[in-house]
Design a protein around this motif. Sequence first.
Motif, PDB file in Angstrom:
ATOM      1  N   GLU A   1       1.048  -1.141   0.043  1.00 47.38           N
ATOM      2  CA  GLU A   1      -0.039   0.068   0.035  1.00 47.38           C
ATOM      3  C   GLU A   1       0.813   1.139   0.140  1.00 47.38           C
ATOM      4  O   GLU A   1       0.559   2.133  -0.727  1.00 47.38           O
ATOM      5  CB  GLU A   1      -0.965  -0.169   1.285  1.00 47.38           C
TER       6      GLU A   1
ATOM      7  N   PHE B   1      -2.812  -0.321   8.583  1.00 43.50           N
ATOM      8  CA  PHE B   1      -3.354  -0.939   7.682  1.00 43.50           C
ATOM      9  C   PHE B   1      -4.085  -2.052   7.987  1.00 43.50           C
ATOM     10  O   PHE B   1      -3.623  -2.956   9.031  1.00 43.50           O
ATOM     11  CB  PHE B   1      -2.233  -1.516   6.796  1.00 43.50           C
TER      12      PHE B   1
ATOM     13  N   VAL C   1      -6.132   2.381   6.425  1.00 42.03           N
ATOM     14  CA  VAL C   1      -6.412   1.732   4.821  1.00 42.03           C
ATOM     15  C   VAL C   1      -7.202   0.326   5.199  1.00 42.03           C
ATOM     16  O   VAL C   1      -6.555  -0.459   5.971  1.00 42.03           O
ATOM     17  CB  VAL C   1      -5.157   1.663   4.130  1.00 42.03           C
TER      18      VAL C   1
ATOM     19  N   SER D   1     -11.389  -5.484   0.774  1.00 37.99           N
ATOM     20  CA  SER D   1     -11.454  -4.145   0.430  1.00 37.99           C
ATOM     21  C   SER D   1     -12.180  -3.635  -1.024  1.00 37.99           C
ATOM     22  O   SER D   1     -12.862  -2.828  -1.308  1.00 37.99           O
ATOM     23  CB  SER D   1      -9.956  -3.385  -0.074  1.00 37.99           C
TER      24      SER D   1
ATOM     25  N   ARG E   1      -9.837   4.916   4.076  1.00 38.29           N
ATOM     26  CA  ARG E   1      -9.655   4.874   2.794  1.00 38.29           C
ATOM     27  C   ARG E   1      -9.513   3.326   2.558  1.00 38.29           C
ATOM     28  O   ARG E   1      -8.904   2.602   3.200  1.00 38.29           O
ATOM     29  CB  ARG E   1      -8.263   5.270   2.302  1.00 38.29           C
TER      30      ARG E   1
ATOM     31  N   SER F   1      -8.103   0.290   0.184  1.00 35.43           N
ATOM     32  CA  SER F   1      -7.001  -0.030  -0.916  1.00 35.43           C
ATOM     33  C   SER F   1      -7.603  -0.209  -2.173  1.00 35.43           C
ATOM     34  O   SER F   1      -8.578  -1.046  -2.192  1.00 35.43           O
ATOM     35  CB  SER F   1      -6.192  -1.186  -0.248  1.00 35.43           C
TER      36      SER F   1
END
Length: 383
Positions: A197, A212, A311, A317, A342, A344
């Motif tokens: 990422e 993450f 993330v 995701s 957010r 990924s």
Amino acid sequence: MGSDGADQSRLRQLNERAVLAAVRSAGPVRVAQIVEQSGLGRTAVEEVLSSLVTRRWLVEESPAIRGRGRPARSYRFRAEAGYVAGLDIGAYSVRGALTDLDGRVLASVRHPVAPEMRRDERLGTADQVIAECAREAGVPVSRVWAVGAGTTGLVDTTGTVVRANAIPDWAGTNVPAHFTTRLAVADNDSQLAALAEQRHGTPAAGPADMVFLHAGRRTGLALVLDGQLRRGAFGAAADMSALRGVAWEAALQYLHDVVPADVPPLDKAERAFAAARDGDRAARAAVRRYAHAMAVAAATAIAIVDPRLLVLGGSFSRAADVLLEPLTAELTRLCPRVPEVRASELGALCVALGAASLAQDAVHTRLLDPTRGALPTLTSRSL
């Protein structure tokens, strides 16, 4: 060879590494820029450039002709000189990605496996995935210089799996030792997904501090602090799998319970997300319960790190349209301050891409190691 000759040889080797490092970090790059970045004189830089082009480490680019005068020459590293393979070795699949030395993805392959598969068979599948990636990319397998592997479980600095709950006979496996003909490195899958990422995400090289959340059939957390992946002293940074208050593995069952029993286990979560997307009330409730379990662990890391970004990565995701909102709502309830959340865009390939990045770093370190003598003339063989 006398001491003067030995000193000159050593100086040439150091100059080679300095020029190669300058081109690797900034290429394509002009001679004047290489002089500035390397700290060497122009004559020394010109000599090294000529030698590295002859030995096929660098390529002189055709300059664009603008106006009068001699156009400035520029050079780039031959990223196509060799290749690396990134592997995601899990309980249910072995996935691979083949990249050049600059990280450009040329091929990816996935093979299903089972948790009860024997260690030697799982590693044999990894060999097969590398060979198929090379074949798909049209690359001789001998030019795959390095292998990076991400795997479930706690992985120490030697690449040995210390603990692996998902695969019965996996603990004790030294993954790099299997790839005896290549430079090989290994790390935990969630750690490498975070590395991917950072290197390949949108936008790449985002905030310096990131949590993450690796969500899929396996779940994990990883940290990027001050722009660097933080493994911890024993490779277990952000590993919350043993904490009783974190029930994220069991949370998969919430998703599985709202789809028909005859749906294959590997497809159940995707079917639950699809049903939630279509407005199914039971599926939407299951997604909220799953998001709550994910948020408990993520909130713990957020409270400690206070990052700018969280993330959501991994195969789940792809369900960000139904998962991100309840996850953010749970984090808002649990955290005094919620970072940007957010999803990924790397999907299920994130671990393999991170593993390839780890392998690229290993190649880079070896190339720039001045103790290894002069750089050889490149052939089709491995590094």
